[in-house]
Design an enzyme around this catalytic site. Sequence first.
Site, PDB file in Angstrom:
ATOM      1  N   ASP A 103       9.005   2.303  -5.505  1.00 16.57           N
ATOM      2  CA  ASP A 103       9.777   1.194  -4.837  1.00 16.57           C
ATOM      3  C   ASP A 103      10.022   1.502  -3.539  1.00 16.57           C
ATOM      4  OD1 ASP A 103       9.077  -0.193  -7.022  1.00 16.57           O
ATOM      5  OD2 ASP A 103      10.905  -0.156  -7.877  1.00 16.57           O
ATOM      6  N   ILE A 104      10.219   0.581  -2.714  1.00 12.96           N
ATOM      7  CA  ILE A 104      10.720   1.035  -1.460  1.00 12.96           C
ATOM      8  C   ILE A 104      12.254   1.172  -1.272  1.00 12.96           C
ATOM      9  CG2 ILE A 104      11.443  -1.557  -0.802  1.00 12.96           C
ATOM     10  CD1 ILE A 104      10.427  -1.144   2.082  1.00 12.96           C
TER      11      ILE A 104
END
Length: 244
Positions: A103-104
Amino acid sequence: MQRLDKYLADFGIGTRKQIKEHIKNGAVTVNGTPAHKADMHIDEYTDKVFFMGKELVFEKYRYYMLNKPDGVISATKDGRTKTVLNLLKDENIKGLSPVGRLDIDTEGLLLITNDGQMIHRLLSPSFHVDKEYEVHLEHELSDSDIELLEKGVDIGDVQKNGTPDITMPATLKKGDYDKEGYPVVYLTICEGRFHQVKRMMEAVNNKVIYLKRIRMGTLLLDSSLAPSQYRRLTDDELKSLKDC
Ligand code: URA
């Protein structure tokens, strides 16, 4: 065999126009002789190509370990946001892809390669490659939470027959507390479902505050790499990853 200008472009030496100019100026030699034509063909396996006195060594497969920082996406291209490939400065990034996605806001170990076979094997659900995460949680896990997470939890996924798709068995070890006093646990899973760790913790009414991947199969995140730093895999790392 391939065209010289294309070969040079893959090393990030410049645009086609700049490369043509370099060739014209004698900055490129092939087997010791200045190359004079951008469209000449070279054998990337046997010919010795030098640019400004430095050999451009052809490597079929390249493998990098990146300590992914927060705020960067695990993709090869994105219009607006920085991608993990943008962090591989001074490298020939052509054909490279991250092995799976973080995920970012997730940090930590990301393998980046152009070896499609390895990507497939490490990501294929049938190979069940372990992924270990350092997870900082909003609050402590109870013994029954740990038991549930290890056995498998319902994270909202549904099987084709309509029944809940429970997560596969996992292992969980309790760690210490982080600087802010949040409890840390080490979770090992062998699947790679979307937001899996966050959803597993939500399934036991908890919340991930910080997430970092620290291992994939036999490959451990090098603790000397600061976020955004990367390095090539060593021969030993590569060998054991191929065997795992
Ligand atoms: N699980 C998550 O929730 N996020 C990640 O980035 C990786 C695993």
